[in-house]
Structures are given as C-alpha cells and as structure tokens.
Design an enzyme around this catalytic site. Structure first.
Site, PDB file in Angstrom:
ATOM      1  N   GLU A 202      50.825 -56.420-112.189  1.00  0.00           N
ATOM      2  CA  GLU A 202      51.864 -57.294-112.719  1.00  0.00           C
ATOM      3  C   GLU A 202      52.399 -58.269-111.664  1.00  0.00           C
ATOM      4  O   GLU A 202      53.568 -58.205-111.288  1.00  0.00           O
ATOM      5  CB  GLU A 202      53.010 -56.452-113.283  1.00  0.00           C
TER       6      GLU A 202
ATOM      7  N   ARG B 259      56.130 -63.087-108.882  1.00  0.00           N
ATOM      8  CA  ARG B 259      56.496 -63.941-107.750  1.00  0.00           C
ATOM      9  C   ARG B 259      55.258 -64.541-107.090  1.00  0.00           C
ATOM     10  O   ARG B 259      55.251 -65.723-106.713  1.00  0.00           O
ATOM     11  CB  ARG B 259      57.271 -63.100-106.722  1.00  0.00           C
TER      12      ARG B 259
ATOM     13  N   CYS C 180      82.766 -72.411-104.962  1.00  0.00           N
ATOM     14  CA  CYS C 180      83.975 -71.983-104.268  1.00  0.00           C
ATOM     15  C   CYS C 180      83.791 -70.572-103.708  1.00  0.00           C
ATOM     16  O   CYS C 180      84.485 -69.627-104.085  1.00  0.00           O
ATOM     17  CB  CYS C 180      85.154 -72.041-105.241  1.00  0.00           C
ATOM     18  N   GLU C 181      82.819 -70.437-102.819  1.00  0.00           N
ATOM     19  CA  GLU C 181      82.489 -69.166-102.174  1.00  0.00           C
ATOM     20  C   GLU C 181      81.975 -69.445-100.778  1.00  0.00           C
ATOM     21  O   GLU C 181      81.095 -70.293-100.601  1.00  0.00           O
ATOM     22  CB  GLU C 181      81.388 -68.420-102.946  1.00  0.00           C
TER      23      GLU C 181
ATOM     24  N   TYR D 144      62.580 -66.303-109.570  1.00  0.00           N
ATOM     25  CA  TYR D 144      63.954 -65.820-109.670  1.00  0.00           C
ATOM     26  C   TYR D 144      65.019 -66.899-109.492  1.00  0.00           C
ATOM     27  O   TYR D 144      66.199 -66.634-109.729  1.00  0.00           O
ATOM     28  CB  TYR D 144      64.208 -64.647-108.711  1.00  0.00           C
TER      29      TYR D 144
END
Length: 458
Positions: free
Chosen positions: A311, A314, A386-387, A416
C-alpha cells in the site's frame, strides 16, 4: 533557446529552472500558474505520479514473480485522494486503499470497481461497513475483535443468500518503524490492529483469537493477514522483520485450523526524500529485499508463498507535488545563539501543511519566480496563522534579496498536505492543480469564504 536545468530531488520529476530563473513544472511556468490560480496552490505533476505508480507496481510484480508469488499494489488514498488521482492510480494498474467512508465515496466516484477497493479503519461505523458491502469492496480490513461481530451482523442484515464479506485481519507485530512515534503503527501501545504476542497470562494472542473467530463465521471469508509498521520508513529491514512475524502467524493458524490464508499484506510507509541529499527508498531494491525475506521465511516454515499486497501512498504522490506561495512579510530576527535568521512569511502555513507543527517534519523551499541574489541567508519560512508554531520550513538558505511578492515553493508536499489541510483561522484551503505537457487542470478547486460561511447557520 532557453536553457533549463532540472531541480532534481526532492522536487517533482519535471520541475526545471530556466535561464530566466523561473521554475516550470511539466512545461507550465509557475508565474503563469500563480497569476491564473492564485496562491497558495498545490501543483501536481501528473506524469510523475503515473510513473511512480508504475514503478512500484512493476518492481513488486517482477521481484515476487521470481519466487512464484503474485502481487497487488493498492494506492493508499489517505496520502492524497481526489477523483482524478484515484482514476490515475487505477489506470496505472493499482487498486485503491481507503480509510473512511469519504475516501470510499471518492474512489467509487472515480469509477474504481468495488472489487479493486479496500476499506481500512480502526473505528468503522455500521453505515461505512454496510456501504462497503453494498459497493462490493474487495476486502474489509478488520481492526478489532468487536468488529468481527459487527461485520457478521452487517452481512446477516443483507438477508439470506448474501455473499460472505471478504476480510483481512490487521495485526501488530511489535516492529516500530517510521519518522515519528505517532506514525509508527506496529508497536503494541497504539490504536491499530491486534497484537501477535500472546498475553503474559497465557492463551491465544489477540491476533490469533480474531483470525479463528473469522473462520468460525460462515458470513465471513478470510482473505489474509494485514500488517502496517509505520510511515516515512527509510530502512527496509523493518519490513522483512514484520513479514517473518506475519508469515509465522499464518503458519500457526494453518497448523491449528488447517486453513492457510492465501494473502498477506505488508502495508506501505515507504519513505521519500524531503531535503536535498536525502535518499528515498528505491522500489526495485525494496521489492527484491522483501521477496527474498518472504521466500526465506516460507521455506523455513514449510509453507507455500502467499499472494502479497502492498500500500504505497506517500511514495507515489509525495514527491510529485510542490506548494506554491507568495511571500509577504520579511523580517530579520536575532536567535538565542546570536545568529540572524530571516523570517519569511507566506500566504498559507499550517492550514495547508500541518506536518511541521504536528511531527516536526522538515521541508525544503526555494524562490521559483526569478533568480535570486548570489548570496544566501539563513531563513525560516512561516505561515500567516495566529500560532508561533506555524512553521512551514524550519531552516533553509534563501537568497538574501527575498522580498514581498516573490513566489516561493515548498517541495514534496503531495502526501498529507491537502489531505490534512484545515480552515484554521478561517483560511480557505488551496486548490490542487495538475500540470502535464504544458497545460493545467484544476483537480480540486480553491475553497472560498462563501464555502466557509455556507456551513455557518448563524
């Protein structure tokens, strides 16, 4: 004539930089793409995707044919799935692995036959199980003992004469592999699968209990045993260890019940290059090593070689895609050790690539709209959210003259990036734009503020 030079790994296969300093992917100038589609945007090299899908299919088929085994390759849709991508994978001879009802819906919309789809999930709903049976999926991967009973109930609910559900049992082998604890999926203390280890108090292992329970129900047809040891694995040795464990369990089940399961799935998780100089797993090398390990284990156990399935997700889509951004604020910051680091803010961030914040994942970036100054500086690419943890690329050397309005791209975002994207801070998600032979096609359109507001009932 414009002289173009390939960007090479970790960029898409058909990404080149022209003499004018601008990058083109599959013949499409990123400046034109940004003008037409806006930024941020995921830019996917279709021919690269297809070539990587074929490479895994042919390498695995060739290596295992040498030991008398047939193979199936499932594209792991969780990496990135759209209708077009599911169709491409199937056209290149891959089946499609899904992990939710939503992913199953995409694969079906793409026209992938149910028989060529698998459904995973550690907490499938009854509705998802029923939908999978209605679609005639080729396999349901059972993840817990309780799920055995739920699939049995779903088959019974379909009435007399309903065919048995084709199932595999997912097991955990204790092999811990991958780039981060959260993506290493075969150690014991985690949510997936059933352990092959017998309990200290004695008795059967959870995996053996589930396998025999499946055989006890005529509503189920046991296809095989499934193992997945993690993600972003760059050392193939872990796959061989897991294969021996699963094949041993298969032999033990046959000795006890007389039933030798016909198939073993060794999962995916094959690693890719994210940074220049990194070496991804080579499909041919992995295939040859795994075939040798399976052949040796079966010879030792005295059992015939099963059908094998894999499988990759990526490894197929990850390197094919870059994320294109526009630079906004640029400011120098003095670090604790006295260095100067240039903070380069782009018009996306953790909403389109959460992996640096979630896993500490590292990426590579470059200016792609023009040539830069000869001198480079230490930079950190950050987003607009805002992080303080909204970091896209932790450290990279960028041209010293990087400025607002420049186009900047981040490599290897196909896996992803869009799949885990969010609308944090109400930032709409970017489009996915396929490029091939000088043309573009929007696979997934850009989300808009109207889309966000449409969900808000006031």
């Amino acid at each position: 004539m414009t002289v173009a030079s390939p960007l090479g790994s970790p960029w898409p296969a058909h990404a080149v930089r022209g003499a004018d300093g601008a990058v083109r992917v599959a013949g499409v100038d990123v400046r034109d793409l940004a003008s037409a589609q806006g930024t941020p945007a995921y830019v996917l090299d279709e021919a690269d995707f297809r070539a990587r899908a074929r490479a895994w299919r042919t390498a695995l088929a060739g290596a295992f044919a040498g030991i008398g085994a047939e193979t199936d390759v499932y594209y792991a849709g969780k990496a990135f799935l759209s209708v077009a991508v599911a169709r491409w994978a199937h056209e290149e001879g891959l089946r499609v692995d899904t992990a939710t009802g939503g992913e199953l819906a995409v694969a079906l919309r793409a026209g992938v036959p149910g028989a060529d789809i698998g459904l995973h999930g550690n907490n499938k709903s009854d509705a998802e199980i029923a939908r999978a049976l209605d679609a005639g999926v080729g396999r349901l991967i059972v993840d817990s003992l309780g799920e055995v009973d739920r699939v049995v109930a779903a088959v019974r609910a379909r009435g007399d004469g309903a065919p048995p559900a084709p199932v595999m049992v997912r097991v955990t082998t204790g092999v811990h592999a991958g780039g981060h604890e959260y993506i290493s999926t075969a150690h014991e203390d985690q949510k997936f699968g059933l352990s092959v280890a017998a309990p200290a108090t004695g008795g059967d292992s959870p995996a053996m209990t589930a396998l025999t329970a499946v055989l006890d129900h005529p509503e189920l047809r046991l296809l095989g045993i499934h193992s997945h040891i993690g993600s972003q694995i760059l050392d193939p040795a872990g796959f061989a260890v897991a294969a021996r464990s699963v094949l041993g369990l298969r032999a033990d089940l046959a000795a006890r019940t007389g039933y030798l399961v016909p198939e073993v799935d060794l999962g995916g998780g094959f690693g890719i290059a994210y940074l220049p100089g990194e070496v991804p797993l080579d499909p041919e090398r992995v295939a040859k090593d795994l075939a040798a390990a399976v052949d040796e284990a079966c010879a030792t156990l005295g059992t015939p070689v099963p059908r094998l399935s894999f499988e990759p997700g990526r490894a197929v889509v990850g390197p094919t895609t870059l994320t294109l951004y526009t630079v906004g604020t640029v400011k120098p910051v003095t670090t604790e050790d006295g260095r100067t680091r240039l903070y380069v803010a782009v018009d996306g961030g953790m909403s389109d690539n959460i992996r640096p914040a979630l896993y500490g994942a590292h990426y590579h970036a470059a200016l792609v709209g023009r040539p830069g100054a000869g001198r480079t500086v230490l930079a950190r690419v950050v987003g607009k959210h805002c992080e303080s943890g909204d970091i896209v690329v932790h450290e990279v050397q960028l041209p010293a003259d990087v400025a607002p309005g420049d186009l900047l791209a981040v490599a290897a975002t196909g896996a992803y990036g869009r799949s885990m994207a969010s609308t944090y801070n109400h930032v709409p998600r970017p489009p996915v734009v396929a490029v091939r032979d000088g043309s573009t096609r929007v696979l997934v359109r850009r989300e808009t503020e109207d889309d966000l507001l449409a969900l808000d009932l006031g």
